[in-house]
Design a protein around this motif. Sequence first.
Motif, PDB file in Angstrom:
ATOM      1  N   GLY A 103       0.792  -1.223   0.000  1.00 28.07           N
ATOM      2  CA  GLY A 103       0.000   0.000   0.000  1.00 28.07           C
ATOM      3  C   GLY A 103       0.820   1.265   0.000  1.00 28.07           C
ATOM      4  O   GLY A 103       0.355   2.315  -0.459  1.00 28.07           O
ATOM      5  N   GLU A 104       2.061   1.184   0.460  1.00 29.62           N
ATOM      6  CA  GLU A 104       2.906   2.379   0.514  1.00 29.62           C
ATOM      7  C   GLU A 104       3.423   2.798  -0.858  1.00 29.62           C
ATOM      8  O   GLU A 104       3.939   3.909  -1.018  1.00 29.62           O
ATOM      9  N   LEU A 105       3.302   1.924  -1.870  1.00 29.65           N
ATOM     10  CA  LEU A 105       3.793   2.277  -3.206  1.00 29.65           C
ATOM     11  C   LEU A 105       3.067   3.486  -3.776  1.00 29.65           C
ATOM     12  O   LEU A 105       3.655   4.310  -4.471  1.00 29.65           O
ATOM     13  N   GLU A 106       1.780   3.581  -3.517  1.00 33.04           N
ATOM     14  CA  GLU A 106       0.965   4.698  -4.015  1.00 33.04           C
ATOM     15  C   GLU A 106      -0.047   5.033  -2.927  1.00 33.04           C
ATOM     16  O   GLU A 106      -1.129   4.454  -2.857  1.00 33.04           O
ATOM     17  N   PRO A 107       0.297   5.959  -2.026  1.00 29.27           N
ATOM     18  CA  PRO A 107      -0.523   6.170  -0.832  1.00 29.27           C
ATOM     19  C   PRO A 107      -1.841   6.876  -1.078  1.00 29.27           C
ATOM     20  O   PRO A 107      -2.716   6.846  -0.219  1.00 29.27           O
ATOM     21  N   GLN A 108      -2.019   7.517  -2.233  1.00 31.38           N
ATOM     22  CA  GLN A 108      -3.239   8.274  -2.491  1.00 31.38           C
ATOM     23  C   GLN A 108      -3.742   8.004  -3.896  1.00 31.38           C
ATOM     24  O   GLN A 108      -3.017   7.531  -4.763  1.00 31.38           O
TER      25      GLN A 108
ATOM     26  N   ALA B 191      -7.339 -11.603  -7.381  1.00 31.63           N
ATOM     27  CA  ALA B 191      -7.853 -10.241  -7.285  1.00 31.63           C
ATOM     28  C   ALA B 191      -6.679  -9.272  -7.239  1.00 31.63           C
ATOM     29  O   ALA B 191      -5.721  -9.483  -6.478  1.00 31.63           O
ATOM     30  N   TYR B 192      -6.734  -8.237  -8.045  1.00 32.59           N
ATOM     31  CA  TYR B 192      -5.665  -7.235  -8.134  1.00 32.59           C
ATOM     32  C   TYR B 192      -6.218  -5.884  -7.669  1.00 32.59           C
ATOM     33  O   TYR B 192      -7.347  -5.512  -8.002  1.00 32.59           O
ATOM     34  N   VAL B 193      -5.423  -5.137  -6.926  1.00 35.22           N
ATOM     35  CA  VAL B 193      -5.831  -3.828  -6.430  1.00 35.22           C
ATOM     36  C   VAL B 193      -4.882  -2.774  -6.979  1.00 35.22           C
ATOM     37  O   VAL B 193      -3.654  -2.893  -6.832  1.00 35.22           O
ATOM     38  N   TYR B 194      -5.442  -1.752  -7.604  1.00 38.21           N
ATOM     39  CA  TYR B 194      -4.661  -0.652  -8.172  1.00 38.21           C
ATOM     40  C   TYR B 194      -5.108   0.643  -7.507  1.00 38.21           C
ATOM     41  O   TYR B 194      -6.302   0.898  -7.351  1.00 38.21           O
ATOM     42  N   ARG B 195      -4.133   1.443  -7.088  1.00 37.24           N
ATOM     43  CA  ARG B 195      -4.442   2.766  -6.553  1.00 37.24           C
ATOM     44  C   ARG B 195      -3.729   3.801  -7.407  1.00 37.24           C
ATOM     45  O   ARG B 195      -2.510   3.779  -7.550  1.00 37.24           O
ATOM     46  N   ASN B 196      -4.526   4.674  -7.981  1.00 38.62           N
ATOM     47  CA  ASN B 196      -4.014   5.695  -8.904  1.00 38.62           C
ATOM     48  C   ASN B 196      -3.229   5.067 -10.053  1.00 38.62           C
ATOM     49  O   ASN B 196      -2.242   5.603 -10.539  1.00 38.62           O
ATOM     50  N   GLY B 197      -3.687   3.894 -10.497  1.00 38.01           N
ATOM     51  CA  GLY B 197      -3.071   3.215 -11.638  1.00 38.01           C
ATOM     52  C   GLY B 197      -1.900   2.330 -11.302  1.00 38.01           C
ATOM     53  O   GLY B 197      -1.369   1.649 -12.171  1.00 38.01           O
ATOM     54  N   VAL B 198      -1.482   2.301 -10.032  1.00 43.69           N
ATOM     55  CA  VAL B 198      -0.331   1.497  -9.606  1.00 43.69           C
ATOM     56  C   VAL B 198      -0.841   0.280  -8.835  1.00 43.69           C
ATOM     57  O   VAL B 198      -1.676   0.412  -7.939  1.00 43.69           O
ATOM     58  N   ARG B 199      -0.332  -0.903  -9.170  1.00 44.54           N
ATOM     59  CA  ARG B 199      -0.767  -2.091  -8.458  1.00 44.54           C
ATOM     60  C   ARG B 199      -0.159  -2.107  -7.065  1.00 44.54           C
ATOM     61  O   ARG B 199       1.067  -2.093  -6.903  1.00 44.54           O
ATOM     62  N   ILE B 200      -1.009  -2.147  -6.050  1.00 44.46           N
ATOM     63  CA  ILE B 200      -0.524  -2.162  -4.669  1.00 44.46           C
ATOM     64  C   ILE B 200      -0.853  -3.475  -3.958  1.00 44.46           C
ATOM     65  O   ILE B 200      -0.409  -3.693  -2.826  1.00 44.46           O
ATOM     66  N   GLY B 201      -1.637  -4.330  -4.588  1.00 42.89           N
ATOM     67  CA  GLY B 201      -1.994  -5.575  -3.931  1.00 42.89           C
ATOM     68  C   GLY B 201      -2.491  -6.617  -4.907  1.00 42.89           C
ATOM     69  O   GLY B 201      -3.022  -6.292  -5.972  1.00 42.89           O
ATOM     70  N   VAL B 202      -2.265  -7.873  -4.562  1.00 40.72           N
ATOM     71  CA  VAL B 202      -2.789  -8.997  -5.333  1.00 40.72           C
ATOM     72  C   VAL B 202      -3.035 -10.135  -4.362  1.00 40.72           C
ATOM     73  O   VAL B 202      -2.258 -10.345  -3.418  1.00 40.72           O
TER      74      VAL B 202
ATOM     75  N   LEU C 288      -7.622   9.443 -12.517  1.00 40.56           N
ATOM     76  CA  LEU C 288      -6.564   9.318 -11.518  1.00 40.56           C
ATOM     77  C   LEU C 288      -6.337  10.646 -10.805  1.00 40.56           C
ATOM     78  O   LEU C 288      -6.754  11.704 -11.288  1.00 40.56           O
ATOM     79  N   ALA C 289      -5.671  10.583  -9.692  1.00 37.79           N
ATOM     80  CA  ALA C 289      -5.339  11.795  -8.949  1.00 37.79           C
ATOM     81  C   ALA C 289      -4.060  12.414  -9.498  1.00 37.79           C
ATOM     82  O   ALA C 289      -3.160  11.702  -9.932  1.00 37.79           O
ATOM     83  N   GLY C 290      -3.991  13.735  -9.497  1.00 39.38           N
ATOM     84  CA  GLY C 290      -2.765  14.430  -9.892  1.00 39.38           C
ATOM     85  C   GLY C 290      -2.691  14.649 -11.387  1.00 39.38           C
ATOM     86  O   GLY C 290      -2.965  13.754 -12.181  1.00 39.38           O
ATOM     87  N   SER C 291      -2.349  15.847 -11.793  1.00 46.47           N
ATOM     88  CA  SER C 291      -2.183  16.163 -13.206  1.00 46.47           C
ATOM     89  C   SER C 291      -1.394  17.451 -13.342  1.00 46.47           C
ATOM     90  O   SER C 291      -1.639  18.422 -12.632  1.00 46.47           O
ATOM     91  N   ASN C 292      -0.419  17.443 -14.254  1.00 49.69           N
ATOM     92  CA  ASN C 292       0.387  18.643 -14.507  1.00 49.69           C
ATOM     93  C   ASN C 292      -0.136  19.451 -15.679  1.00 49.69           C
ATOM     94  O   ASN C 292       0.240  20.584 -15.886  1.00 49.69           O
ATOM     95  N   SER C 293      -1.019  18.847 -16.466  1.00 54.49           N
ATOM     96  CA  SER C 293      -1.474  19.494 -17.694  1.00 54.49           C
ATOM     97  C   SER C 293      -2.780  20.237 -17.520  1.00 54.49           C
ATOM     98  O   SER C 293      -3.225  20.935 -18.423  1.00 54.49           O
ATOM     99  N   GLY C 294      -3.443  20.083 -16.371  1.00 59.71           N
ATOM    100  CA  GLY C 294      -4.749  20.692 -16.195  1.00 59.71           C
ATOM    101  C   GLY C 294      -5.879  19.796 -16.631  1.00 59.71           C
ATOM    102  O   GLY C 294      -7.046  20.113 -16.412  1.00 59.71           O
ATOM    103  N   HIS C 295      -5.564  18.678 -17.293  1.00 59.56           N
ATOM    104  CA  HIS C 295      -6.572  17.711 -17.707  1.00 59.56           C
ATOM    105  C   HIS C 295      -6.462  16.475 -16.828  1.00 59.56           C
ATOM    106  O   HIS C 295      -5.373  16.083 -16.428  1.00 59.56           O
ATOM    107  N   PRO C 296      -7.596  15.841 -16.536  1.00 52.92           N
ATOM    108  CA  PRO C 296      -7.531  14.607 -15.735  1.00 52.92           C
ATOM    109  C   PRO C 296      -6.726  13.524 -16.448  1.00 52.92           C
ATOM    110  O   PRO C 296      -6.747  13.422 -17.681  1.00 52.92           O
TER     111      PRO C 296
END
Length: 360
Positions: free
Chosen positions: A48-53, A67-78, A256-264
């Motif tokens: 879970g610490e790989l992608e905390p938010q 079962a696979y769990v992705y947080r913000n597009g990063v796999r944090i669990g299986v 996903l959370a976070g964006s530098n371009s102003g677009h999701p």
Amino acid sequence: MRLVNLLAALPLMAALDCAATPFWGAKYSAPADTPIEVLQPGEFIWEGELEPQGPVVVVVSLPEQMAYVYRNGVRIGVATASTGKPGHGTPTGVFTILNKDKDHHSKTYGNAPMPYSERLTVDGVALHAGGLPGYPSSHGCVHLPSAFARLLFGITHRGTTVVIAGESTAPRSVVHPAVLTPVDAATGAPESEHALGLLEDFRWEPEASPEGPLTLVASAADRRLIVLRDGVEIGRARIKVDNANVPLGTHAYTVLAGSNSGHPRWSAVGLPGHAAESRDSHDENAVERLHMPKDMSRRLYPLLEPGTTLLLTDAPILEHSTGPTLAVMRSGLPEGESAGAAVNTGNRRSPAPIESVRIN
């Protein structure tokens, strides 16, 4: 005296209740570098610490029983899983978590404990801690290791997206979908059809459901985008599809959370093996071929936030559709509503809550 005796017995009753709830699977995560293919029934990996938010997406692979769990597009669990057995199959499709109950007991199955339950369908299919023999053994639910189910329960919420698919497929990052950007003036809005009325390119009624998770469902067959908030339709629009003779496939996109371009930023998950879908590899950029009227996109764009889900399919979603079904989105009903209510398609009454959107 009786009250004193009852109070004295409460700790023992609580202990007996805890003892009655089994603990399934490993107590701790396997090392992070453990190959997934060597996990034994009941084992799991959690990082879970790989992608905390960021928004969470759960992908359940029926053939793999994983079962696979992705947080913000990063796999944090299986985790190893056990899904529905013959006669009680686990439904495939894209679902949202309807409600959560840490200490749920099943009324259907003799008050059987189902800890960390996260319900996906009105008729009771859920993710929860349960038996893990290494093969499908449930009555339709997705059984998970107890420790894993507890960790997952702690990071999800009502509206979290759960994909149950016929094979494993990982989310991939995609650019901002063109379906959410205005139609080019030179192209014009899609030609009018009868469902929205001769002069309507879109309908927008956000007051029908002011709050709750946002879900978008786009059908290439019907040339429609339907917008649901907390399970209530708040808008729909005609959409234009480029290269309409080429299948789009079935895909779930999550903001996903976070964006530098102003677009999701979005992650995409393909659902292989479903209606009207090409057998070729998945094109996560298929959504770029869809466009909606600019006035609709202006209203919709400010509502996009991390966790918003867009479901894209080739198949029809309007109520006149017939044939076998695949559930693509389900949402809870207000008390007293009929579980058979469907998406309102083309008349002018107020949008109604829906139990599910189904596609051929």
